[in-house]
Design an enzyme around this catalytic site. Structure first.
Site, mmCIF file in Angstrom:
data_model
loop_
_atom_site.group_PDB
_atom_site.id
_atom_site.type_symbol
_atom_site.label_atom_id
_atom_site.label_comp_id
_atom_site.label_asym_id
_atom_site.label_seq_id
_atom_site.Cartn_x
_atom_site.Cartn_y
_atom_site.Cartn_z
ATOM 1 N N GLY A 134 32.744 38.458 43.143
ATOM 2 C CA GLY A 134 33.360 38.603 41.874
ATOM 3 C C GLY A 134 34.065 37.412 41.215
ATOM 4 O O GLY A 134 34.281 36.540 42.092
ATOM 5 N N CYS A 135 34.527 37.300 39.942
ATOM 6 C CA CYS A 135 34.954 36.002 39.508
ATOM 7 C C CYS A 135 36.583 35.659 40.107
ATOM 8 O O CYS A 135 36.514 34.769 40.772
ATOM 9 C CB CYS A 135 34.859 36.087 37.990
ATOM 10 S SG CYS A 135 35.681 37.400 37.499
ATOM 11 N N PHE A 136 37.515 36.744 40.045
ATOM 12 C CA PHE A 136 38.494 36.456 40.653
ATOM 13 C C PHE A 136 38.358 36.305 42.044
ATOM 14 O O PHE A 136 39.229 35.287 42.771
ATOM 15 C CB PHE A 136 39.519 37.842 40.564
ATOM 16 C CG PHE A 136 40.432 37.825 39.173
ATOM 17 C CD1 PHE A 136 41.027 36.711 38.949
ATOM 18 C CD2 PHE A 136 40.475 38.822 38.370
ATOM 19 C CE1 PHE A 136 41.921 36.570 37.705
ATOM 20 C CE2 PHE A 136 40.966 38.861 37.343
ATOM 21 C CZ PHE A 136 41.930 37.832 37.011
ATOM 22 N N ALA A 137 37.706 37.092 42.883
ATOM 23 C CA ALA A 137 37.525 36.920 44.303
ATOM 24 C C ALA A 137 37.139 35.542 44.457
ATOM 25 O O ALA A 137 37.097 34.799 45.515
ATOM 26 C CB ALA A 137 36.368 37.855 44.636
ATOM 27 N N THR A 138 36.098 34.950 43.599
ATOM 28 C CA THR A 138 35.432 33.558 44.047
ATOM 29 C C THR A 138 36.547 32.541 44.153
ATOM 30 O O THR A 138 36.936 31.786 45.004
ATOM 31 C CB THR A 138 34.607 33.128 43.073
ATOM 32 O OG1 THR A 138 33.364 33.933 43.322
ATOM 33 C CG2 THR A 138 33.842 31.721 43.187
#
Length: 325
Positions: A134-138
């Site tokens: 995921g984008c936040f996770a990255t």
């Protein structure tokens, strides 16, 4: 050349894949699947591709392609794969959240590998199936992994991160409508965002015995692209020691830059970069992490994973520069 299929072709992540793959020297786009737009030119939806491609959306898949990118809504990839079988040689990269957690990763007697190259590069090279992060996770994992690698996450971790409106997807909603989002800001899913699961999973994988609180406040920003994340935690290590840990962890990672200077979002928009800034105040370490949510946070990272899977140089098709004004 590798033949590529894109499933869910009318959304933002598919549009970014198309934009980037147009200039990838090893990529041939075989089909772009979209049941809602079948028969229409791809450029009628992704208007930045007018004059760049003659592709037409299709409602049929070619099961023999070398790689398929799944750009479906979250929770829809498993259903699609249950109804559509691909050849035994076809690699699959899922940009949704269906396979990111280990308990959900099993598929066809195999397993989806979590596709964060800076953590799982060797596994990605050998994988047939990739769960794109995921984008936040990255952004958050890249900010924390060097600390976890050195067993330095021993206090609560406080995270505040703001994303652009494209993070909500192409379908409009009350909180993505321009008149609501313009000149506005809000938080959502405080302390319980869906990306927390994959973040904590990676920290547990990297730091033995990790069990600290991870307190995450995600925000909606008044801009279209990018994630600006600030994270703080306590450590008695000096800033110089911490900088060395980050530089060592990322020394062979072409898309991660470590600095002690202040950073801003325009430095990464339209690129596959993550820039990490470090500063210290007494025992508090502040880590700032910035990415483009659609590139490093989604489609660019998916292409980075494709490059690793097929033995291409990691930066192929991703040598992009941001605009600073």
């Amino acid at each position: 050349m590798i033949n590529i299929g894109i499933i869910g072709g009318s959304g933002y992540t598919a549009g970014e894949l198309l934009r980037l793959l147009q200039n990838h020297p090893k990529a041939n786009i075989d089909f772009v699947y979209s049941t809602t737009n079948a028969g229409k030119p791809v450029s009628s939806v992704h208007q930045d591709l007018i004059g760049e491609t003659s592709l037409v959306f299709s409602d049929k898949v070619n099961p023999e392609v070398n790689v398929v990118f799944l750009c479906l809504g979250h929770g829809k990839s498993k259903a699609f794969l249950a109804e559509n079988q691909f050849a035994s040689h076809t690699r699959i990269i899922d940009l949704g959240n269906d396979f990111r957690l280990k308990n959900d990763a099993v598929y066809n007697d195999s397993e989806f590998v979590y596709g964060l190259p800076e953590m799982n590069k060797e596994q990605i090279k050998k994988a047939q199936f990739i769960a794109n992060p995921g984008c936040f996770a990255t952004a958050i994992q890249l900010a924390l992994l060097p600390l976890a690698e050195n067993n330095l996450l021993n206090e609560s971790i406080h995270i505040n991160a703001t994303t652009g409106s494209t993070g909500a997807g192409v379908q409009p909603s009350e909180t993505t409508h321009h008149s609501w989002r313009n000149n506005n800001m809000s938080h959502y899913k405080a302390f319980e965002h869906q990306h927390l699961g994959e973040i904590i999973q990676s920290l547990e994988q990297t730091q033995n015995g990790f069990s600290q609180e991870v307190l995450f406040i995600p925000n909606r920003g008044d801009f279209t692209r990018g994630i600006f994340g600030t994270l703080y935690t306590k450590t008695n290590k000096s800033l110089a020691e911490i900088v060395k840990h980050y530089e060592s962890y990322y020394q062979n990672e072409p898309f991660v830059v470590v600095t002690t200077e202040a950073i801003h979002l325009k430095q990464v928009v339209q690129t596959n970069k993550c820039i990490i800034s470090l500063m210290k105040k007494d025992d508090y370490l502040l880590v700032t992490s910035i990415i483009d949510n659609l590139v490093k946070g989604a489609s660019g990272q998916a292409i980075q994973n494709m490059n690793l899977m097929f033995g291409f140089e990691e930066k192929t098709g991703l040598q992009l520069k941001s605009g600073n004004f």
